[in-house]
Design a protein around this motif. Structure first.
Motif, short mmCIF file in Angstrom:
data_model
loop_
_atom_site.label_atom_id
_atom_site.label_comp_id
_atom_site.label_asym_id
_atom_site.label_seq_id
_atom_site.Cartn_x
_atom_site.Cartn_y
_atom_site.Cartn_z
N LEU A 2 0.84 -1.19 0.00
CA LEU A 2 0.00 0.00 0.00
C LEU A 2 0.88 1.25 0.00
N THR A 3 0.59 2.17 -0.91
CA THR A 3 1.37 3.40 -0.99
C THR A 3 0.51 4.57 -0.51
N LEU A 4 1.03 5.32 0.45
CA LEU A 4 0.34 6.51 0.94
C LEU A 4 0.80 7.70 0.11
N ARG A 5 -0.17 8.35 -0.53
CA ARG A 5 0.18 9.48 -1.39
C ARG A 5 -0.06 10.83 -0.72
N THR A 6 -1.05 10.90 0.18
CA THR A 6 -1.37 12.17 0.84
C THR A 6 -1.58 11.91 2.32
N LEU A 7 -1.59 13.00 3.11
CA LEU A 7 -1.85 12.89 4.54
C LEU A 7 -3.29 12.51 4.83
N ARG A 8 -4.19 12.73 3.87
CA ARG A 8 -5.59 12.37 4.07
C ARG A 8 -5.78 10.87 4.25
N GLN A 9 -4.84 10.09 3.78
CA GLN A 9 -4.95 8.64 3.90
C GLN A 9 -4.54 8.14 5.28
N ILE A 10 -3.98 8.98 6.11
CA ILE A 10 -3.56 8.60 7.45
C ILE A 10 -4.65 9.02 8.43
N ALA A 11 -5.20 8.05 9.15
CA ALA A 11 -6.28 8.34 10.10
C ALA A 11 -5.72 9.01 11.35
#
Length: 62
Positions: A2-11
């Motif tokens: 899984l690749t996190l592209r933005t901070l919105r994907q981090i809860a």
């Protein structure tokens, strides 16, 4: 993978809608939450008092 592209994907507490809706380990709200809620309640009460005072000033103008 899984690749996190933005901070919105981090809860975080700001992105989880129900973060403070249920008590955690303690029964009821913590002291920090109680202080925060008391502060905002007093601000809301002061704003309402000011609104009523301004309305009264407007109605009693010459």
């Amino acid at each position: 993978m899984l690749t996190l592209r933005t901070l919105r994907q981090i809860a975080t507490s700001r992105t989880i809608p129900s973060f403070r809706s249920a008590p955690g380990r303690h029964q009821g709200a913590s002291l920090v939450d109680q202080g925060r809620m008391g502060h905002h309640q007093s601000r809301a009460q002061a704003a309402e008092t000011r609104r009523q005072w301004l309305q009264q000033q407007w109605q009693n103008r010459p």
